[in-house]
Every structure is written in structure tokens, then in C-alpha cells.
Design a protein around this motif. Structure first.
Motif, PDB file in Angstrom:
ATOM      1  N   LEU A  11      40.871 -19.836  70.803  1.00  0.00           N
ATOM      2  CA  LEU A  11      39.622 -20.527  71.102  1.00  0.00           C
ATOM      3  C   LEU A  11      39.766 -21.368  72.358  1.00  0.00           C
ATOM      4  N   ARG A  12      38.729 -21.378  73.215  1.00  0.00           N
ATOM      5  CA  ARG A  12      38.768 -22.171  74.436  1.00  0.00           C
ATOM      6  C   ARG A  12      37.863 -23.392  74.243  1.00  0.00           C
ATOM      7  N   PRO A  13      38.474 -24.564  74.028  1.00  0.00           N
ATOM      8  CA  PRO A  13      37.675 -25.757  73.723  1.00  0.00           C
ATOM      9  C   PRO A  13      36.854 -26.232  74.909  1.00  0.00           C
ATOM     10  N   ALA A  14      35.759 -26.909  74.612  1.00  0.00           N
ATOM     11  CA  ALA A  14      34.895 -27.455  75.664  1.00  0.00           C
ATOM     12  C   ALA A  14      35.565 -28.663  76.306  1.00  0.00           C
ATOM     13  N   GLU A  15      35.153 -28.951  77.523  1.00  0.00           N
ATOM     14  CA  GLU A  15      35.688 -30.105  78.236  1.00  0.00           C
ATOM     15  C   GLU A  15      35.428 -31.386  77.451  1.00  0.00           C
ATOM     16  N   GLY A  16      36.472 -32.215  77.314  1.00  0.00           N
ATOM     17  CA  GLY A  16      36.338 -33.495  76.633  1.00  0.00           C
ATOM     18  C   GLY A  16      36.374 -33.408  75.126  1.00  0.00           C
TER      19      GLY A  16
END
Length: 332
Positions: free
Chosen positions: A54-59
């Protein structure tokens, strides 16, 4: 040990979750992080995630609850055991002073459990957990005497119930012999005061009146009195019967009576000056002890399978027998 909680705010980027966490916590390998993610120990913004790619969102805020490491299974060690009784359900051991019952902080090996694993193989109850297979009750490291271990889960459940009842309605009976400083008065009585971990000394148990105290009852009877030849009573042999089984119970209760166990450095340190008054031979025996003069002399319980009442008695071990003889000689 407790679970460790880690929190990190993930930077901008297109990195996979496991890579981003490896940058945030470089002491954890990616393979370790992948397993923690798979096992549900990682949350993103409060929601459990199970996909390392999974590629997490910024912040995004990542929280890791890293479980405490499970204790390693103790290794079998060929340590001699004094087996008093053994069948398919239980084994009764006459434990020597100096032998720790199960692995713990500072004692990862060389314990009774290590010896039992070598003696019994896989035939020990698993109810006690990885580090304490078959262990239903304990004796302090420096207390000698009788101890029963469960070899089956049925035996463990039965013995645990008997020890929880403390002989109030069943057959369980435990008695200890203690060499105490002075002579408790009255010479036969009951100590009924609650015990709790000392707030000022983490290794000590203390008498308490607070709500955190645990109910503790010890029945005692003076069996023999030892003097200095001039008629002054310096020490006594006291038989103690437990109605409850708290940590250090006899040692704390006798100290509460102001008659601590001879050789007890934790609860009787203030009585060290009395050693010289015992006479040369007895003083020498106390100095050689290196432990509290306390022995589990009697153990009785109902057999978990047959219902038969089993009763075992253990005489004083050599160090306490030598002390006993020296104290008696002082009376002559």
C-alpha cells in the motif's frame, strides 16, 4: 514485558508502506515490518492495514503496536533431581536450596523447569505456559523442600484448584519448618495480616492495611527452643502451616512477629548481630547457610486421577540438620 507503541508521520512520496516504515524505524528490517503489517499490528490514520505494498498518502500517521517478544521455550538440561514420587499424572520433587523453579529475569537456564524437561520429556502440562510447564506452585530459590508438578493438563487443573482452596475444603496441606530468631509468643498462634509488594523495595513483600493487600494467613507452632546455656532463648524451630500461599508469606509473617527466619538477609538483616551469641559452632553454621533457614517439610494433596490422598514428608536437608544439631548442642 509490554507491547511497544511507535508513531510516525510519513513524508510525501510514492513509496510502499513497508519501505516508508523502514525509513521511519531503521532498527526494524523490512521483512519484520512486512510480518507486523500482515499480522495487523500497523494502523494508518487509525485504521488497520494489512498490505505492505500500500502507498500511504502524504502526512499519513502510522502507528505500530509491536508485540512483546514471547519467551523462548526452556531447554532441557540434565540437572539431578531428588524425585520423591512420580506417575503418569504428577511428579513430586524435594527441591534443594539454590534451585530456581522456572526461568525468569536473571535465570534463563539451570532451573527446575529445565531439569524437568530433561527428566520428563514432553510429558508436562502445558497450562503453565512456555516458561512454566507443569508448574502449579513455587518455592523461593533459597527455600528447600517438597514441590509437586503436573504432568498432564488434567492434573494441572486439579492441583491448581486444590492450591486455590488452600485445604479449606479439600485434602491439601503444606507445612514448613523455620528456624526463627527468638521465640514467638504465644508459642502457638495465627498470623492473619494482608500482604502486598513493598512500595519502597521492589524485591520485598510487606504487611499492609491498604486495599491492595492480599489476604494471607499462617498458622504457627513452636516445636523447639534453643538457648545460650544460661537460660536465654536465642532461637526456635517453628512449624508453619499455610492457609494461603502468598509470595514470601512465612518469611514476612515471622518478621512481622519480630522473629524473622534465621539467615534471611531480606527480612531479618537487623538480627545479624545475634549470630555471635549462638556459640561458635552454631554461628559458623548460620554463616555457611547463605540462605533463609526455611524448609517445605510436608505436602499432602488429592491425586488428580485416583482421588487417593498422597502425603509426603521431607526431613531437614544437610545444612539445616547441621544447624539444628549445633543449636541443640548449645543447650548442653
Amino acid at each position: 514485558m509490554q507491547d511497544e507503541v511507535r508513531v510516525a508521520v510519513l513524508p510525501a512520496g510514492e513509496e510502499r508502506l513497508d519501505r516508508a516504515l523502514a525509513r521511519a524505524w531503521p532498527d526494524l528490517s523490512r521483512s519484520r515490518l512486512q510480518k507486523l503489517i500482515k499480522d495487523g499490528h500497523v494502523r494508518l490514520d487509525g485504521s488497520v492495514v494489512g498490505d505492505s505494498s500500500l502507498r500511504p498518502a502524504e502526512g499519513a500517521e502510522a502507528t505500530l503496536v509491536e508485540p512483546a517478544p514471547e519467551p523462548a521455550a526452556p531447554a532441557a538440561q540434565a540437572i539431578p533431581l531428588a524425585v520423591v514420587y512420580e506417575d503418569e499424572e504428577v511428579i513430586v520433587i524435594d527441591k534443594p536450596a539454590g534451585l530456581v523453579v522456572h526461568p525468569g529475569a536473571g535465570h534463563g537456564s539451570g532451573t527446575l523447569v529445565n531439569a524437568l524437561l530433561a527428566h520428563c520429556g514432553a510429558s508436562l502440562s502445558g497450562i503453565g505456559g512456555v516458561a512454566r510447564p507443569g508448574i502449579v506452585h513455587r518455592l523461593d530459590k533459597d527455600t528447600s523442600g517438597l514441590l509437586v508438578v503436573a504432568k498432564t493438563d488434567r492434573a494441572h487443573r486439579s492441583l491448581a484448584a486444590q492450591f486455590a482452596d488452600h485445604g479449606r475444603t479439600g485434602a491439601l496441606e503444606r507445612a514448613y519448618l523455620a528456624f526463627a530468631w527468638g521465640v514467638p509468643e504465644p508459642r502457638r498462634g495465627t498470623v492473619d495480616v494482608p500482604l502486598a509488594r513493598s512500595p519502597s523495595h521492589r524485591e520485598k513483600i510487606a504487611v499492609t492495611s491498604s486495599e491492595r493487600g492480599r489476604h494471607a494467613i499462617t498458622h504457627y507452632a513452636v516445636e523447639e527452643v534453643f538457648g545460650d546455656g544460661a537460660g536465654e532463648a536465642l532461637a526456635s524451630l517453628v512449624r508453619c502451616r499455610l492457609e494461603t500461599g502468598r509470595t514470601h508469606q512465612i518469611r514476612v509473617h515471622l518478621a512481622h512477629l519480630r522473629h524473622p527466619v534465621v539467615g534471611d538477609a531480606l527480612y531479618g538483616a537487623g538480627f545479624r548481630t545475634k549470630v555471635s551469641r549462638l556459640g561458635e559452632e552454631a554461628a559458623s553454621r548460620v554463616a555457611e547457610l547463605g540462605r533463609q533457614a526455611l524448609h517445605a517439610a510436608l505436602l499432602q494433596f488429592e491425586h488428580p486421577a485416583s482421588g487417593e490422598i498422597l502425603r509426603f514428608e521431607s526431613g531437614l536437608p544437610p545444612d539445616l540438620a547441621a544447624l539444628h544439631a549445633a543449636l541443640r548442642a548449645g543447650l548442653e
